[in-house]
Write a protein that holds these residues in place. Structure first.
Motif, PDB file in Angstrom:
ATOM      1  N   LEU A 144      -8.110   2.743   2.057  1.00  0.00           N
ATOM      2  CA  LEU A 144      -6.779   2.666   2.658  1.00  0.00           C
ATOM      3  C   LEU A 144      -6.199   1.265   2.536  1.00  0.00           C
ATOM      4  N   SER A 145      -7.034   0.249   2.722  1.00  0.00           N
ATOM      5  CA  SER A 145      -6.570  -1.134   2.588  1.00  0.00           C
ATOM      6  C   SER A 145      -6.188  -1.436   1.142  1.00  0.00           C
ATOM      7  N   TRP A 146      -6.978  -0.910   0.211  1.00  0.00           N
ATOM      8  CA  TRP A 146      -6.682  -1.119  -1.211  1.00  0.00           C
ATOM      9  C   TRP A 146      -5.372  -0.427  -1.587  1.00  0.00           C
ATOM     10  N   LEU A 147      -5.150   0.768  -1.028  1.00  0.00           N
ATOM     11  CA  LEU A 147      -3.888   1.477  -1.252  1.00  0.00           C
ATOM     12  C   LEU A 147      -2.726   0.680  -0.674  1.00  0.00           C
ATOM     13  N   ALA A 148      -2.911   0.164   0.550  1.00  0.00           N
ATOM     14  CA  ALA A 148      -1.863  -0.648   1.177  1.00  0.00           C
ATOM     15  C   ALA A 148      -1.581  -1.896   0.347  1.00  0.00           C
TER      16      ALA A 148
END
Length: 227
Positions: A144-148
């Motif tokens: 999720l952090s990488w997507l953000a």
């Protein structure tokens, strides 16, 4: 009845790092705002206030790229240490225990205790999920952090492109860009180095009283023992 003092003592590690996290995030916000406004002035653009900066893609991408690398570190370490061992390191489990271990070792099945978590006692899918829940959560937060990071990154990148009269790119194009992978890999390499150093340094070096270190007088080859 739990007193404030005993609560703070029992949760000192998480409270201390929570406070350090907040202070460093506030510090990053203010220093990042100053750097952002310096860049704005250099481009002949208007400066922004703190609230505008906190909701900008520039701030979001800087935070997200740090978070994703840290959670990648934890995910890999939690997962890799199931199967990989390091002789002499307190960061490793005993050499003979490589793998998911037996129900007896993991206090599952007929070996559960009265105080065991409810999902550990449940059996079936719930126990299977609970037995991997730490890695699942760390891996999910990483993704999720990488997507953000990618979403905020393409916005910040396009803003910079437009300010320099360049062409904006799509999200898919940004995922293949040098900017995205430069941001990503410069964090990953430092995390991999830190993990490897901690595993091998702890074989030969000591920190008295730390559970991340072996007892000061322990032999170098002793594995899975903390002081």
């Amino acid at each position: 009845m739990t007193t404030l003092r005993s609560f703070m003592r029992d949760n000192g590690l998480s409270l201390a790092f929570g406070v350090l996290f907040l202070f460093s995030l506030v510090g990053q916000a203010w220093s990042g705002l100053a750097a952002f406004n310096d860049q704005q002035l250099a481009h002949g653009a208007q400066t922004v206030g703190l609230l505008d900066y906190l909701t900008s893609s520039s701030f979001a991408v800087d935070v997200a790229e740090n978070w994703q690398s840290e959670y990648l570190q934890f995910f890999l370490y939690v997962s890799a240490t199931v199967w990989l061992v390091q002789r002499g390191s307190p960061e490793s489990k005993a050499l003979r225990k490589a793998g998911p271990e037996s129900d007896r070792d993991q206090l599952l099945g007929r070996h559960v205790r009265d105080g065991s978590p409810r999902w550990a006692k449940a059996g079936g899918r719930r126990t299977a999920v609970f037995s991997r829940s730490l890695g699942l959560v760390m891996g999910t937060v990483f993704l999720l952090s990488w997507l953000a990071q990618s979403i905020a990154g393409v916005s910040a990148y396009n803003a910079e492109q437009l300010s320099d009269f360049g062409d904006p790119v799509s999200w898919g194009e940004y995922l293949l860009s040098a900017d995205f992978w430069n941001r990503t890999l410069q964090n990953w390499q430092s995390e991999f180095l830190a993990i490897g150093c901690m595993a091998i340094f702890s074989v030969y070096l000591r920190q008295r009283g730390s559970p991340e270190s072996k007892p000061v007088g322990a032999e170098h080859h002793v594995t899975d023992e903390s002081g």
